[in-house]
Design an enzyme around this catalytic site. Structure first.
Site, PDB file in Angstrom:
ATOM      1  N   GLY A  46     -52.213 -32.213  13.594  1.00  0.00           N
ATOM      2  CA  GLY A  46     -51.435 -32.670  12.449  1.00  0.00           C
ATOM      3  C   GLY A  46     -52.370 -33.120  11.338  1.00  0.00           C
ATOM      4  CD  GLN A  51     -55.405 -37.064   8.155  1.00  0.00           C
ATOM      5  OE1 GLN A  51     -54.377 -36.454   8.390  1.00  0.00           O
ATOM      6  NE2 GLN A  51     -56.333 -37.290   9.070  1.00  0.00           N
ATOM      7  CB  CYS A  92     -57.066 -40.177  13.357  1.00  0.00           C
ATOM      8  SG  CYS A  92     -56.712 -39.924  11.625  1.00  0.00           S
ATOM      9  CG  LEU A  93     -58.131 -33.985  12.355  1.00  0.00           C
ATOM     10  CD1 LEU A  93     -57.518 -32.882  11.507  1.00  0.00           C
ATOM     11  CD2 LEU A  93     -59.158 -33.418  13.314  1.00  0.00           C
ATOM     12  CG  HIS A 134     -51.128 -40.288  13.620  1.00  0.00           C
ATOM     13  ND1 HIS A 134     -52.044 -40.860  14.487  1.00  0.00           N
ATOM     14  CD2 HIS A 134     -51.868 -39.726  12.621  1.00  0.00           C
ATOM     15  CE1 HIS A 134     -53.269 -40.667  14.014  1.00  0.00           C
ATOM     16  NE2 HIS A 134     -53.189 -39.970  12.893  1.00  0.00           N
ATOM     17  CD  GLU A 135     -50.557 -36.400  10.997  1.00  0.00           C
ATOM     18  OE1 GLU A 135     -51.171 -36.731   9.965  1.00  0.00           O
ATOM     19  OE2 GLU A 135     -51.149 -36.141  12.059  1.00  0.00           O
ATOM     20  CG  HIS A 138     -52.727 -40.238   7.970  1.00  0.00           C
ATOM     21  ND1 HIS A 138     -53.925 -40.896   7.842  1.00  0.00           N
ATOM     22  CD2 HIS A 138     -52.777 -39.601   9.165  1.00  0.00           C
ATOM     23  CE1 HIS A 138     -54.673 -40.656   8.923  1.00  0.00           C
ATOM     24  NE2 HIS A 138     -53.997 -39.873   9.740  1.00  0.00           N
TER      25      HIS A 138
HETATM   26 NI    NI Z   1     -54.591 -39.050  11.582  1.00  0.00          NI
END
Ligand code: NI
Length: 170
Positions: A46, A51, A92-93, A134-135, A138
């Protein structure tokens, strides 16, 4: 299409609050394409526009093993259908190498706009419920490590800064 640079914690831009998408146009669609390419390249499931330093309410996701189930959520919101929480190990990226258990409601109804500008609803449990929360976080400037205890968070921050000082950028 292009692979976009992913902002890494503690970049302050990860704390920006994303704005609603007014109209889904060519620009939105090309952002979506770039986000998919970036997410797949980074081996993520995701990615929120925040991000990649685009502060619009756009999320892409693919929870399948073989990358055959691309999902797009524009201006997403959720309604919690069951307050019961489930623990999930999240990564998380934007915070590479950190995995911690977070508790979130396990049954939600998603409302979002699709690639064509049409509104849809989707009931979510399990990984999809975790991932959408989670997204969406962000887009609000919230990171999963914000849910951890102060002690745990400080240990992670120490570990990340150590990692940074030991990494040669070549
Ligand atoms: Ni993340």
């Amino acid at each position: 299409m292009a692979i976009l640079p992913i902002l890494k914690y503690p970049d302050p831009r990860l704390r920006n609050k994303a704005k609603e998408v007014q109209t889904v146009n060519k620009k939105t669609q090309s952002l979506i394409d770039d986000m998919f390419e970036t997410m797949i390249d980074a081996k993520g499931i995701g990615l929120a526009a925040t991000q990649v330093d685009v502060h619009k309410r756009v999320i892409v996701m693919d929870l399948s093993e073989d990358r055959s189930d691309p999902r797009i959520f524009i201006n997403p919101s959720i309604e919690v259908l069951d307050e019961t929480t489930q623990p999930y190990d999240e990564g998380c990226l934007s915070i590479p190498g950190v995995y911690e258990t977070v508790e979130r409601p396990n049954h939600v109804m998603i409302t979002a706009t699709d690639r064509n500008g049409d509104i849809f609803n989707e009931e979510a449990t399990g990984l999809l419920a975790v991932c959408i929360q989670h997204e969406i976080d962000h887009l609000e400037g919230i990171l999963f490590i914000d849910y951890l205890s102060k002690l745990k968070k400080s240990i992670i921050i120490k570990k990340l800064s150590k990692l940074k000082s030991n990494t040669a950028i070549l």
